[in-house]
Design a protein around this motif. Structure first.
Motif, PDB file in Angstrom:
ATOM      1  N   GLN A  21       0.812  -1.215   0.000  1.00 50.10           N
ATOM      2  CA  GLN A  21       0.000   0.000   0.000  1.00 50.10           C
ATOM      3  C   GLN A  21       0.850   1.271   0.000  1.00 50.10           C
ATOM      4  O   GLN A  21       0.354   2.355  -0.223  1.00 50.10           O
ATOM      5  N   HIS A 137       1.771  -9.284   4.668  1.00 49.82           N
ATOM      6  CA  HIS A 137       0.622  -8.375   4.741  1.00 49.82           C
ATOM      7  C   HIS A 137      -0.132  -8.484   3.423  1.00 49.82           C
ATOM      8  O   HIS A 137       0.072  -7.705   2.505  1.00 49.82           O
ATOM      9  N   PHE A 138      -0.925  -9.512   3.313  1.00 52.16           N
ATOM     10  CA  PHE A 138      -1.795  -9.743   2.158  1.00 52.16           C
ATOM     11  C   PHE A 138      -1.054 -10.041   0.859  1.00 52.16           C
ATOM     12  O   PHE A 138      -1.635  -9.919  -0.214  1.00 52.16           O
ATOM     13  N   ASN A 182      -0.666 -10.766   8.659  1.00 55.52           N
ATOM     14  CA  ASN A 182      -1.578  -9.671   8.948  1.00 55.52           C
ATOM     15  C   ASN A 182      -3.030 -10.155   8.901  1.00 55.52           C
ATOM     16  O   ASN A 182      -3.425 -10.864   7.970  1.00 55.52           O
ATOM     17  N   MET A 186      -8.731 -12.689   7.954  1.00 48.82           N
ATOM     18  CA  MET A 186      -9.164 -12.186   6.646  1.00 48.82           C
ATOM     19  C   MET A 186      -9.399 -13.336   5.660  1.00 48.82           C
ATOM     20  O   MET A 186     -10.249 -13.261   4.770  1.00 48.82           O
ATOM     21  N   ASN A 334     -14.374  -3.076   8.482  1.00 44.95           N
ATOM     22  CA  ASN A 334     -13.117  -3.698   8.108  1.00 44.95           C
ATOM     23  C   ASN A 334     -13.331  -5.204   7.971  1.00 44.95           C
ATOM     24  O   ASN A 334     -13.858  -5.833   8.871  1.00 44.95           O
ATOM     25  N   TRP A 351     -18.063   2.570   8.214  1.00 46.09           N
ATOM     26  CA  TRP A 351     -17.464   1.781   9.297  1.00 46.09           C
ATOM     27  C   TRP A 351     -17.928   2.364  10.635  1.00 46.09           C
ATOM     28  O   TRP A 351     -17.827   3.586  10.853  1.00 46.09           O
ATOM     29  N   ALA A 432      -6.720  -0.607   1.318  1.00 52.59           N
ATOM     30  CA  ALA A 432      -6.672  -2.043   1.011  1.00 52.59           C
ATOM     31  C   ALA A 432      -8.001  -2.540   0.452  1.00 52.59           C
ATOM     32  O   ALA A 432      -8.041  -3.328  -0.487  1.00 52.59           O
ATOM     33  N   SER A 433      -9.104  -2.062   0.998  1.00 57.58           N
ATOM     34  CA  SER A 433     -10.387  -2.607   0.553  1.00 57.58           C
ATOM     35  C   SER A 433     -10.809  -2.049  -0.794  1.00 57.58           C
ATOM     36  O   SER A 433     -11.217  -2.805  -1.672  1.00 57.58           O
ATOM     37  N   LYS A 439      -9.472   7.668   0.482  1.00 56.83           N
ATOM     38  CA  LYS A 439      -9.738   7.208   1.850  1.00 56.83           C
ATOM     39  C   LYS A 439      -8.438   7.344   2.630  1.00 56.83           C
ATOM     40  O   LYS A 439      -7.581   6.473   2.598  1.00 56.83           O
ATOM     41  N   TYR A 441      -5.918   8.158   5.965  1.00 56.66           N
ATOM     42  CA  TYR A 441      -5.784   7.959   7.414  1.00 56.66           C
ATOM     43  C   TYR A 441      -4.680   8.834   8.010  1.00 56.66           C
ATOM     44  O   TYR A 441      -4.487   8.859   9.208  1.00 56.66           O
TER      45      TYR A 441
HETATM   46  C1  BG6 Z   1      -6.762  -3.560   7.589  1.00 57.80           C
HETATM   47  C2  BG6 Z   1      -5.519  -3.854   6.826  1.00 57.80           C
HETATM   48  O1  BG6 Z   1      -7.716  -4.416   7.067  1.00 57.80           O
HETATM   49  O2  BG6 Z   1      -7.342  -2.294   7.508  1.00 57.80           O
HETATM   50  C3  BG6 Z   1      -4.874  -2.671   6.135  1.00 57.80           C
HETATM   51  O3  BG6 Z   1      -4.588  -4.556   7.596  1.00 57.80           O
HETATM   52  C4  BG6 Z   1      -5.951  -1.733   5.659  1.00 57.80           C
HETATM   53  O4  BG6 Z   1      -4.066  -3.170   5.112  1.00 57.80           O
HETATM   54  C5  BG6 Z   1      -6.695  -1.213   6.871  1.00 57.80           C
HETATM   55  O5  BG6 Z   1      -5.483  -0.692   4.867  1.00 57.80           O
HETATM   56  C6  BG6 Z   1      -7.739  -0.153   6.563  1.00 57.80           C
HETATM   57  O6  BG6 Z   1      -8.561  -0.604   5.553  1.00 57.80           O
HETATM   58  P1  BG6 Z   1      -8.844   0.263   4.251  1.00 57.80           P
HETATM   59  O7  BG6 Z   1      -9.647  -0.610   3.409  1.00 57.80           O
HETATM   60  O8  BG6 Z   1      -9.574   1.462   4.729  1.00 57.80           O
HETATM   61  O9  BG6 Z   1      -7.524   0.574   3.680  1.00 57.80           O
END
Ligand code: BG6
Length: 478
Positions: A21, A137-138, A182, A186, A334, A351, A432-433, A439, A441
């Motif tokens: 990522q 990690h994925f 990770n 999942m 998540n 979320w 990731a999703s 999106k 953070y």
């Molecule tokens: C977790 C993962 O699922 O949530 C991360 O370990 C991911 O890789 C994070 O980025 C947040 O999710 P998203 O989909 O908002 O990136």
């Protein structure tokens, strides 16, 4: 007045990112293609993530946001300097398996890949930032998916062990804290993301998923074993996508349903932390005709190599109901969605926002496992719009994080042993999703949009100073 709650001395404050990522440079310096390199934005993404749509090479006309990501591969020095300015004690990151073994089953590791992480760890060391490293990690090298069917195949266990031993040996003087997989749970929800699984027509998906889960659990235990052998004082942990299920009502059916949904996830950590399959899983396997294909010494491997600590991500709690009408009121989250909790607000991506749920989850994990915990992901994915001066005033993010840290402090006072806290995406990275850049953070804004436009410049958001002060005061000012 006696001060009753505070974060312990040496608490590991920081942030968390993942190779795919953040790094970009997806085929540079000998790196092989990995599963996450094949997740385009748009319509096909979800079907690929579910393992329903095979994808073995990038498709013409699709956009793959992780190929360049935020170019951390070339800009990590600049980024680490910013993390250091915030006072980070730790940075969670992952090693891309395919940088080390481009095909996954290569005889020798790729020296350029090894060197990249060597340099990265040295850079962290310059600022006394402790690396916290996730082995997977994925990402699975795509060659292993094509050749062996990824984690369906027992062969992956020894290949992963070889990879783990290689990086443990190389970085034994630089990295003490590790995580194996990770969000290991999942795998049940997005099997391609969690384990590189692609289902064939007519395949029993449940059987395949648990077989793959067993392989990952054995591989995780072998990594713990290797880490303990190779690295003095190593701390090798597991990682759960956490957030408990609340029953929608006090109807015992709802309560039982919530308990079982939590157990779908605890299943993994029970094995990794307690060293054996829990009774409820054995019953589930029997009643569903699931066979794990255990080898002779698997039980012993699992029993003797339990993790040192439990890492978990926490974004939301979840809610469940056995009432079909209530089940219609869903919200996302998540890993998997749940029934909308009528008492709680949700983020722009649906979320659930539930700070108290972090206290509940931390207590729940501590009561169950009695092992130190590490909050290795938490945060708010939100759209950031610069004001007239070009500054992001992300008070919403500060408020989310502050409320979660307040309850984390309470959890510590409840007696929960918590090693540290790394908020997710301290610098904006690819989601990731959804694969979106929108999106965000981060405490640090990255100039890049959903289409890949932007100069990738980094700028500080308002939350940058806020988090810096949180760390400086060891969480006294929140
Ligand atoms: C977790 C993962 O699922 O949530 C991360 O370990 C991911 O890789 C994070 O980025 C947040 O999710 P998203 O989909 O908002 O990136």
């Amino acid at each position: 007045m006696i001060k009753t709650t505070s974060f312990p001395e040496g608490f590991l404050w920081g942030g968390a990112i993942a190779a795919n990522q953040a790094e970009g440079a997806f085929l540079e310096d000998g790196k092989g293609l990995t599963t996450v390199d094949l997740l385009p934005t748009g319509e096909k993404r979800f079907s690929i993530m579910k393992g329903k749509l095979p994808s073995f090479s990038p498709l013409e006309g699709e956009y793959y946001p992780t190929h360049e990501a935020i170019d951390f591969y070339h800009r990590y020095k600049e980024d680490i300097a910013l993390f250091a300015e915030m006072g980070f004690k730790t940075l969670r990151l992952s090693i891309s398996w395919a940088r080390i073994f481009p095909s996954g089953d290569d005889a020798e590791p790729n020296e350029a890949g090894l060197q990249f992480y060597d340099d990265l760890f040295d850079e962290l060391k310059r600022y006394n930032i402790e690396p916290l490293v996730t082995l997977a990690h994925f990402d699975v090298p795509v060659h292993l998916v094509k050749e062996y069917g990824s984690w369906k195949n027992r062969k992956l266990v020894s290949l992963f062990e070889k990879y783990a031993r290689t990086v443990f040996t190389r970085y034994k003087d630089k990295v003490k804290y590790w995580l194996t997989f990770n969000e290991i749970n999942m795998l049940l929800h997005l099997p391609y993301v969690g384990a590189g699984l692609v289902f064939e027509e007519g395949e029993n998906e449940q059987q395949v998923k648990y077989k793959a889960a067993h392989h990952q659990l054995v591989a995780s235990a072998l990594a713990v074993k290797a880490g303990h052998e190779i690295i003095p004082g190593a701390m090798i942990g597991c990682m759960l996508a956490a957030g408990m299920f609340y029953p929608y009502t006090s109807n015992p059916d709802d309560v039982w349903d919530a308990m079982n949904k939590d157990r779908d996830s605890f299943f993994f950590i029970d094995v990794q932390a307690r060293g054996e399959y829990p009774g409820f899983a054995k019953r589930f396997f029997q009643e569903n005709g699931i066979e794990l294909e255990m080898e002779d010494d698997d039980e012993e491997i699992l029993r003797e190599n339990t993790v040192d600590y439990i890492g978990f991500s926490y974004y939301s709690s979840r809610t469940t109901s056995t009432d079909s009408e209530i089940q219609q009121k869903q919200t996302s989250g998540n890993v998997f969605g749940s029934v909308k909790n009528p008492y709680l607000e949700t983020s722009e991506w649906g979320w659930t926002i539930d700070p108290k749920g972090l206290r509940i989850t931390a207590n729940q994990l501590w009561d169950r496992y009695q092992k130190p915990l590490f909050v290795v992901e938490n945060g708010l994915g939100a759209v950031d719009i610069p004001d007239e001066n070009g500054k992001i005033q992300d008070d919403y993010r500060i408020s989310y994080l502050s409320e979660h840290l307040k309850v984390l402090k309470e959890a510590i006072y409840d007696g929960v042993d918590i090693l540290g806290y790394t908020s997710w995406g301290p610098i904006d990275i690819v989601s990731a999703s959804t694969g979106e850049m929108k999106k965000r953070y981060g405490y640090i804004y990255v100039d890049r949009d959903n289409e890949g436009k932007g100069k990738l410049n980094r700028t500080k958001k308002k939350s940058f100073e806020w988090y810096k002060n949180v760390i400086k005061t060891n969480g006294e000012d929140l």
